[in-house]
Design an enzyme around this catalytic site. Structure first.
Site, PDB file in Angstrom:
ATOM      1  N   VAL A 156      12.420  44.529 -14.297  1.00  0.00           N
ATOM      2  CA  VAL A 156      12.647  45.450 -15.407  1.00  0.00           C
ATOM      3  C   VAL A 156      11.318  45.863 -16.045  1.00  0.00           C
ATOM      4  O   VAL A 156      11.118  47.020 -16.406  1.00  0.00           O
ATOM      5  CB  VAL A 156      13.557  44.794 -16.468  1.00  0.00           C
ATOM      6  N   GLU A 157      10.415  44.918 -16.176  1.00  0.00           N
ATOM      7  CA  GLU A 157       9.145  45.170 -16.852  1.00  0.00           C
ATOM      8  C   GLU A 157       8.168  46.003 -16.021  1.00  0.00           C
ATOM      9  O   GLU A 157       7.527  46.910 -16.542  1.00  0.00           O
ATOM     10  CB  GLU A 157       8.476  43.833 -17.208  1.00  0.00           C
ATOM     11  N   SER A 158       8.042  45.684 -14.737  1.00  0.00           N
ATOM     12  CA  SER A 158       6.905  46.231 -13.981  1.00  0.00           C
ATOM     13  C   SER A 158       7.196  46.523 -12.523  1.00  0.00           C
ATOM     14  O   SER A 158       6.275  46.875 -11.783  1.00  0.00           O
ATOM     15  CB  SER A 158       5.749  45.222 -14.034  1.00  0.00           C
ATOM     16  N   TYR A 262      17.491  48.026 -21.916  1.00  0.00           N
ATOM     17  CA  TYR A 262      16.637  46.988 -21.325  1.00  0.00           C
ATOM     18  C   TYR A 262      17.423  45.713 -20.993  1.00  0.00           C
ATOM     19  O   TYR A 262      17.372  45.202 -19.868  1.00  0.00           O
ATOM     20  CB  TYR A 262      15.512  46.701 -22.319  1.00  0.00           C
TER      21      TYR A 262
END
Length: 536
Positions: A156-158, A262
Site C-alpha cells: 500500500v505504501e510503496s 488506505y
C-alpha cells in the site's frame, strides 16, 4: 516463522469481484507503468507532522518502470521459490497468522478488492519485488508479536519499492517523512538515509505502529489510519465523534479521502491472500531466509564490498538501498544485507581486509587555503589525476566545492564512482502546441523521431493535432536513483522554491512541464518532477 504442515493446510476461503482498466504508452523496457503518485500532502496542511506519507487517493503507489530491486531477479536462489510445497510458502504463513478483526463485506473493502482482482499482474509484480525482503519483514513482525497483515503494508505504501519517494518527501518502503524517521531512530545524513534501509525502516515502522496501537487503545484500524494521516488528525476525528455521541471506530470517522481508502486497501490485500483465486496472484516466496546481516565497523567502498561478497555492485545496493553514496558511512558501524549463502565468506574476507584496501575514493570538501597541488600532496596523487577525476580545467577550485579523490591509479582508470544502481528512463507527458511536429519535439527532448513515434504508437510521418498528449521517455538524472513525483503548487510557491525543495534545476522543471521562464504558477497546478531520491 515455522508452522506445521497440518496447520498451514487448513482451508482458506473468501472470494472477490471487478473494476477499472488503465492503459499507457509502451515503456523502453516493456514493463507497464502507473501514473498514480505515492504521496500524502495532507500532513502538510496539518500542524501534526508525525504522519507517514502513503499511497495517493484512489490509486495504489506507482511502480518504477523497472525497479532497481528487479536486479535481484537473476539471483540463483530465485528458482527455489518456484518449487516450494504450499506449507513452505511465506504468503501462506502470513495469511495463517492474520489477526485483525473487521467485516470483509464492508463496501470500501469490497471496492478495493475489486481493483486487485481486475489487476492481477500488479500483485504478481509487487509480490515478486517483495521476495528478497519478505522473510526479514515477517520475522521482525513475529518477534514483535504484531499482526502479520502488516507485512502487506509496504504494498500500500510503496509497491515494495525501497527507493519510493512521495510529493510529501516521504522515502522508502515504509514511506517515512524525515521528522518521523528521526523520531524512531532512522539516521539521515550525507552518506545514508535509514528511511530506505529495509531492515532499519521495518524496525522503525513496527515501533511506530506499536506506539499508535497503544495510543488508540488496541484499535488497529485507527492506528493504521494514524500511520497514514497523522495521529493528531485521527485523535481529533475521534474527539469530534465522542462530542456528538457517535461511534469512534475507523468506519465512522471523518478522515481524508486517502485515509478512508488506505485502511480498506490493506484489508482487501488480506482478503486476496485468504481467497483461493486471489492467492494465486501472489508470486511464491519460499519460507526460508534469503539474506544475512553482516556488521561493517569501518567505512568501505560498496564496490569493494560487492567484490568481497561475490555479487554485482547493483545487487549489493539493491539489497542495501539506504546508502546515498558509493561507500558506507565513515564514522559508525553499519549493517550490510548480503545473500545468505555468501555471508560467511564475505565476513571472513572483510575481517582480513587491510584498511588501505577498503576505499578506492575519498571525498574532500574544499576549505580556505586548499589548492589542487596541496590536495595532491595530501592524498599522495597528482594534479592531473585530480583534474581528470573532477572535470576541472585549469587550477581554480572553490571553497565548499566537493572533490572526489582517487586513492589508486586503478580507481582513476575505472572512472569516478556513480550510484551503484542503474537507472531506467522516466516518462513525461507532452502536450502538442502550435508549430510542433515529431522532429521539433524529438530535437527538444534529445530523443529520436522513431522512438517518439514508437512510444506513442503513431507513424513517423503523422501530422500532430493541437493538444495531442504524447509520452516521452527522458534519460534519468545521471548519478542517482530517480523517481517521478507529481507536485501540486501551493500559495507562495515559485519555480525556484520548488526546484530547491526537491533539489532539481529550474531549467529541468521548465522542460518537464512545458513551461516558459516567465510563466506564473497557479495554486492547484500539478507539476511533474524527476527526483534523485539519494540527494533529497
Amino acid at each position: 516463522m515455522k508452522k506445521t504442515a497440518l496447520a498451514l493446510l487448513l482451508p482458506v476461503l473468501l472470494a472477490g469481484c471487478q473494476t477499472l482498466n488503465s492503459t499507457s504508452a509502451p515503456a523502453p523496457d516493456s514493463q507497464p507503468t502507473s501514473t498514480a503518485n505515492a504521496t500524502n500532502d495532507s500532513q502538510q496542511d496539518d500542524t501534526d507532522t508525525t504522519a507517514v506519507a502513503a499511497a495517493g487517493d484512489e490509486n495504489l503507489p506507482p511502480e518504477p518502470a523497472s525497479s532497481e530491486v528487479d536486479v535481484l531477479s537473476d539471483d540463483s536462489d530465485d528458482n527455489q521459490a518456484k518449487n516450494v510445497v504450499p506449507y513452505n510458502d511465506l504468503w501462506d504463513v502470513i495469511s495463517h497468522d492474520f489477526s485483525l478483526t473487521y467485516n470483509a463485506q464492508q463496501p470500501r473493502i469490497v471496492q478495493q478488492k475489486r481493483w486487485f482482482e481486475n489487476h492481477p499482474k500488479y500483485l504478481e509484480r509487487v509480490s515478486k519485488r517483495a521476495e528478497p525482503f519478505l522473510y526479514l519483514i515477517v520475522q521482525q513482525l513475529e518477534d514483535a508479536k504484531m499482526p502479520t497483515e502488516l507485512a502487506l503494508l509496504p504494498i500500500v505504501e510503496s509497491a515494495f519499492d525501497p527507493f519510493a519517494y512521495s510529493t510529501g518527501r516521504a522515502a522508502g518502503m515504509w514511506q517515512f517523512i524525515s521528522g518521523t524517521g528521526k523520531r524512531f531512530g532512522l539516521e539521515q545524513d550525507y552518506w545514508y538515509d535509514g528511511r530506505r534501509d529495509v531492515l532499519e525502516s521495518t524496525k522503525a515502522a513496527i515501533a511506530y505502529l506499536k506506539y499508535l496501537n497503544q495510543m488508540f487503545d488496541g484499535d488497529w484500524l485507527n492506528a493504521l489510519a494514524a500511520y497514514n494521516s497523522g495521529e493528531g488528525r485521527v485523535l481529533r476525528a475521534i474527539a469530534y465523534n465522542k462530542k456528538r455521541n457517535r461511534p469512534t471506530d475507523f468506519w465512522h470517522l471523518s478522515l481524508p479521502r486517502e485515509t478512508r481508502a488506505y485502511v480498506p486497501r490493506l484489508l482487501a490485500l488480506a482478503e486476496m491472500l485468504k481467497s483461493t483465486d486471489g492467492r494465486k496472484h501472489f508470486e511464491v516466496v519460499a519460507n526460508t531466509p534469503r539474506l544475512a546481516e553482516v556488521k561493517v565497523k569501518k567505512q568501505i567502498d560498496l564496490s569493494v564490498a560487492a567484490d568481497l561478497a561475490g555479487i554485482s555492485v547493483s545487487k549489493l545496493h539493491a539489497l542495501n538501498p539506504g546508502f546515498n553514496r558509493w561507500a558506507t558511512s565513515p564514522n559508525e558501524t553499519q549493517t550490510l544485507l548480503v545473500p545468505k549463502d555468501k555471508a560467511d565468506n564475505f565476513s571472513t574476507q572483510l575481517a582480513s581486509l587491510p584498511d588501505s584496501k577498503r576505499l578506492r575514493w575519498a571525498r574532500h570538501k574544499v576549505k580556505s587555503g586548499d589548492s589542487l597541488l596541496s590536495l595532491a600532496h595530501l592524498y599522495d596523487t597528482d594534479v592531473a589525476s585530480l583534474r581528470k577525476a573532477n572535470g576541472i580545467h585549469g587550477n581554480i577550485i572553490r571553497i565548499g566545492q566537493e572533490l572526489m579523490i582517487p586513492l589508486s591509479s586503478q580507481a582513476l582508470a575505472d572512472g569516478r564512482p556513480k550510484q551503484a544502481v542503474v537507472n531506467r528512463r522516466a516518462a513525461i507527458t507532452y502536450t502538442v502546441r502550435n508549430g510542433d511536429n515529431l522532429w521539433t519535439i524529438a530535437h527538444k527532448y534529445q530523443v529520436s523521431v522513431h522512438d517518439l513515434a514508437h512510444w506513442n504508437r503513431i507513424s513517423t510521418t503523422k501530422v500532430l493535432a493541437l493538444n495531442t498528449k504524447l509520452t516521452i521517455w527522458v534519460n534519468s538524472v545521471p548519478g542517482g536513483v530517480n523517481r517521478n513525483v507529481s507536485y501540486t503548487v501551493r500559495n507562495g510557491d515559485s519555480l525556484s522554491t520548488i526546484a530547491n525543495k526537491f533539489k532539481v534545476s529550474v531549467n529541468d522543471l521548465l522542460k518537464w512541464n512545458q513551461l516558459d521562464a516567465d510563466n506564473y504558477l497557479q495554486p492547484g497546478q500539478v507539476l511533474k518532477l524527476l527526483v534523485d531520491v539519494t540527494r533529497t
